[in-house]
Design an enzyme around this catalytic site. Structure first.
Site, PDB file in Angstrom:
ATOM      1  N   HIS A 268       1.438   2.520   3.944  1.00  0.00           N
ATOM      2  CA  HIS A 268       0.509   3.663   3.987  1.00  0.00           C
ATOM      3  C   HIS A 268       0.552   4.312   5.372  1.00  0.00           C
ATOM      4  CE1 HIS A 268      -3.226   5.939   3.689  1.00  0.00           C
ATOM      5  NE2 HIS A 268      -3.447   5.503   2.452  1.00  0.00           N
TER       6      HIS A 268
ATOM      7  N   HIS B 146     -11.148  -1.753   1.121  1.00  0.00           N
ATOM      8  CA  HIS B 146     -11.272  -0.383   0.625  1.00  0.00           C
ATOM      9  C   HIS B 146     -12.017  -0.284  -0.704  1.00  0.00           C
ATOM     10  CE1 HIS B 146      -9.327   3.833  -0.073  1.00  0.00           C
ATOM     11  NE2 HIS B 146     -10.549   3.908   0.447  1.00  0.00           N
TER      12      HIS B 146
ATOM     13  N   LYS C 121       1.319   9.491  -6.406  1.00  0.00           N
ATOM     14  CA  LYS C 121      -0.065   9.038  -6.244  1.00  0.00           C
ATOM     15  C   LYS C 121      -1.008  10.229  -6.427  1.00  0.00           C
ATOM     16  CE  LYS C 121      -2.984   7.397  -2.382  1.00  0.00           C
ATOM     17  NZ  LYS C 121      -2.932   6.897  -0.989  1.00  0.00           N
TER      18      LYS C 121
ATOM     19  N   LYS D 144      -6.562  -5.090   3.686  1.00  0.00           N
ATOM     20  CA  LYS D 144      -7.353  -3.898   3.353  1.00  0.00           C
ATOM     21  C   LYS D 144      -8.230  -4.160   2.132  1.00  0.00           C
ATOM     22  CE  LYS D 144      -6.416   0.789   1.563  1.00  0.00           C
ATOM     23  NZ  LYS D 144      -5.391   1.847   1.473  1.00  0.00           N
TER      24      LYS D 144
ATOM     25  N   ASP E 181       0.836  -1.200   0.000  1.00  0.00           N
ATOM     26  CA  ASP E 181       0.000   0.000   0.000  1.00  0.00           C
ATOM     27  C   ASP E 181       0.875   1.256   0.000  1.00  0.00           C
ATOM     28  OD1 ASP E 181      -2.141   1.701   0.206  1.00  0.00           O
ATOM     29  OD2 ASP E 181      -2.974   0.799   2.007  1.00  0.00           O
ATOM     30  N   ASP E 182       0.839   2.022  -1.073  1.00  0.00           N
ATOM     31  CA  ASP E 182       1.613   3.263  -1.211  1.00  0.00           C
ATOM     32  C   ASP E 182       3.121   3.019  -1.316  1.00  0.00           C
ATOM     33  OD1 ASP E 182      -0.739   4.658  -1.162  1.00  0.00           O
ATOM     34  OD2 ASP E 182      -0.303   5.812   0.648  1.00  0.00           O
TER      35      ASP E 182
ATOM     36  N   ASP F 248      -0.217  -0.653  -5.083  1.00  0.00           N
ATOM     37  CA  ASP F 248      -1.479  -0.131  -5.605  1.00  0.00           C
ATOM     38  C   ASP F 248      -1.364   1.209  -6.316  1.00  0.00           C
ATOM     39  OD1 ASP F 248      -0.929   1.245  -3.256  1.00  0.00           O
ATOM     40  OD2 ASP F 248      -2.986   1.177  -2.494  1.00  0.00           O
ATOM     41  N   ASN F 249      -0.309   1.953  -6.062  1.00  0.00           N
ATOM     42  CA  ASN F 249      -0.112   3.252  -6.718  1.00  0.00           C
ATOM     43  C   ASN F 249       1.306   3.718  -6.429  1.00  0.00           C
ATOM     44  OD1 ASN F 249      -2.478   4.021  -4.280  1.00  0.00           O
ATOM     45  ND2 ASN F 249      -0.359   4.650  -3.975  1.00  0.00           N
TER      46      ASN F 249
ATOM     47  N   ARG G 178      -7.455  -1.078  -6.615  1.00  0.00           N
ATOM     48  CA  ARG G 178      -7.944  -2.350  -6.075  1.00  0.00           C
ATOM     49  C   ARG G 178      -9.145  -2.851  -6.871  1.00  0.00           C
ATOM     50  NH1 ARG G 178      -5.480  -2.702  -0.795  1.00  0.00           N
ATOM     51  NH2 ARG G 178      -4.075  -0.917  -0.803  1.00  0.00           N
TER      52      ARG G 178
ATOM     53  N   CYS H 226      -5.492   4.205  -4.249  1.00  0.00           N
ATOM     54  CA  CYS H 226      -5.658   2.870  -3.670  1.00  0.00           C
ATOM     55  C   CYS H 226      -6.947   2.170  -4.081  1.00  0.00           C
ATOM     56  CB  CYS H 226      -5.526   2.917  -2.155  1.00  0.00           C
ATOM     57  SG  CYS H 226      -6.119   4.406  -1.368  1.00  0.00           S
TER      58      CYS H 226
END
Length: 550
Positions: free
Chosen positions: A221, A135, A399, A133, A34-35, A342-343, A76, A72
């Site tokens: 994240h 989301h 991002k 996660k 994540d991130d 994710d990004n 996803r 994110c």
């Protein structure tokens, strides 16, 4: 003419009967960070120690150009449906209610006719497990194909603290948690790993079924949280500052063959336009030179990045444990493993980061004893745009944007039974929506045309399987849009449209074959090409349901 979208190529999918393929169907382990920035991993040039992920890369393929959906939840949505995020219902963000007047692309949760990878695999004999996660709003993972879940309780949440067990839940309702951390010992990145191991243990008890495990870490994240000792050991590295470390990363990336030896390090990226307090006084300006900052600010920033690095190291440690578990149980050969982010790295919102609630303009300069509290229970910090610029070295922006720094992810794939090469780079242009078609191709499952009496949106991603054995993917056009940021990739050409710029945005044009870092805007030199690609972007936008009223 190249199509701007392409349904799943049936020639890449074996139409063998499910009953004959299940015995050989691969297990699937999908790991999402994540991130995590484009170059944060050691095997992508980063200084963060990631020996286990690096080992995975040495045993499989690394992709130089894997695109995501800039944020994110849209990423996803694309990942689990094989669609553009707008087609899946999350073109902007996961929300409790649809955005009024914007159509199904802005529903705020996965649309019922956007079938998920978990649903298709479950329908075809797989057991399905998820950790971490979601989301993507409600319905959540249990209603969208996963039989078991442990992770963030609020399905609309983009982040939670690492130290608080109350914000995480075991599903379906009524399932007793298998893992209980000792008082004061709960750290959710490690707990996620423990649950992945527990779920794989349970999956193996269903001896007649292959398994699908989606391990969706929330690290790194914000809020930045990590054990103090792990932060302490990283401080010397990050006291060097982002300028030195960016240069060192690029040199390692050159040695890895990712960029030409004569590539120059681009200037530091701009801090997006925002309120002066939110942007730490750098709204619309370049991130500051590290050496221009006072010593106390540099020490605060080093602590933030040292915490980020420690979070990535805990992810790496978890990946190592899960891969070792596959080895121990004889599953390595026929488990298809993916690792990606994710990004791009997250700039929110200025070079000094923020503390407390996001977008309130609060940034604390930690000194003395307060400095040691960064990353511990009761704190909530981000690391800011200067370190995010490092995370995306040598790409532009972050991002939220459709420039390369926002939409480029590391991607590692390993499947020994599928003859994936070892320690090889793949330069074909790929997208996060290609993961689902790749899995279905590997499992010899034909994508459903309907499910539950409802027509299913055809997959837009394509299988990456030809690249496993040295083949190449068909040429296609990829479109991007996130909250007014726009992009289009066709061959080596990249069209992009910014936002939060100090001057009104216009279409920019780059030749990514020679300018992956998007430093030489050719839009004025090639207006006809800009017009052609703009028309293609408009076709794509209308096809996927982008709101064009603004």
């Amino acid at each position: 003419m190249i199509l701007f979208f392409r349904p799943l190529l049936l020639s890449a999918i074996s139409l063998a009967a499910i009953s004959t393929s299940q015995a050989k169907a691969p297990n699937v382990l999908l790991i999402l960070a994540d991130d995590l920035g484009f170059s944060d991993l050691g095997c992508y040039g980063g200084e963060i120690p990631t020996p286990n992920i690096d080992k995975l890369a040495s045993q499989g393929l690394r992709y130089t150009t894997c695109y995501n959906s800039a944020r994110c939840c849209p990423s996803r949505a694309a990942l689990v449906t094989g669609l553009n995020p707008h087609q899946a219902g999350i073109g902007s963000f996961a929300t409790a209610k649809p955005e009024a007047g914007k159509g199904p692309a802005y529903t705020g949760h996965l649309l019922p006719n956007a079938v998920t990878l978990a649903e298709v695999l479950k329908d075809n004999g797989y057991s399905t497990w998820m950790v971490g996660k979601w989301h993507m709003g409600y319905p959540g993972p249990i209603d969208r194909g996963f039989e078991n879940f442990y992770g963030i309780k609020d399905m609309l949440s983009h982040s939670e603290g690492q130290w608080d067990p109350k914000v995480y839940a075991r599903l379906p309702e009524g399932k007793k948690p298998e893992i209980t951390a000792a008082n004061g010992k709960f750290y959710v990145t490690d707990v996620f790993t423990d649950y992945a191991l527990e779920f794989l243990k349970q999956a193996r008890e269903q001896k007649d079924k292959p398994w699908f495990c989606y391990l969706s870490y929330t690290s790194p994240h914000f809020p930045l949280h990590a054990p103090k000792a792990d932060i302490d050991k990283n401080m010397a590295t990050y006291r060097k500052g982002w300028d030195v470390l960016r240069a060192e990363r690029l040199e390692r990336m050159k040695k890895l063959g990712m960029f030409p030896a004569d590539m120059k390090l681009p200037p530091r990226s701009m801090v997006p336009v925002d309120g002066e307090e939110i942007a730490n006084g750098f709204s619309g300006k370049q991130n500051p030179a590290w050496d221009s900052l006072p010593e106390d600010r540099r020490e605060d920033l080093a602590r933030r990045m040292a915490t980020f690095s420690a979070m990535v190291e805990h992810v790496d440690d978890g990946v190592g444990k899960v891969l070792a578990d596959l080895d121990k149980n004889g599953e390595t050969e026929n488990t298809l493993v993916f690792f990606l982010s994710d990004n791009g790295a997250c700039y929110e919102w200025g070079p000094f980061g923020f503390d407390g609630e996001s977008r309130k303009g609060t940034t604390i300069l930690h000194t003395g004893d307060e400095l040691e509290k960064i990353g511990q229970a009761g704190t909530h910090s981000s690391y800011g745009s200067g370190w995010a610029n490092l995370g995306n070295t040598p790409l532009t922006l972050y991002k939220h944007f459709c420039h390369e720094g926002g939409i480029s992810s590391p991607l590692i794939v390993r499947w020994p039974a599928g003859k994936t090469g070892k320690n090889q780079w793949v330069t074909d242009t790929t997208d996060i929506m290609d993961i689902m078609p790749t899995v279905l191709s590997a499992a010899e499952i034909t994508p459903p045309k309907e499910r539950g009496g409802q027509a299913v949106i055809p997959l837009e991603g394509i299988p990456l399987n030809p690249t496993f054995t040295g083949g190449h993917l068909p040429e296609r056009v990829l479109g991007f849009e996130h909250q007014e940021a726009r992009g289009l990739r066709k061959g080596d050409w990249k069209l992009t449209w910014g936002k939060r710029m100090p001057t009104p945005p216009t279409w920019e044009l780059y030749d990514l074959k020679t300018d992956r870092a998007e430093q030489n805007n050719l839009a004025k030199e090639k207006p006809e090409l800009v017009k052609e690609l703009t028309d293609e972007w408009m076709k794509w936008a209308k096809h996927v349901g982008v709101d064009l009223k603004d």
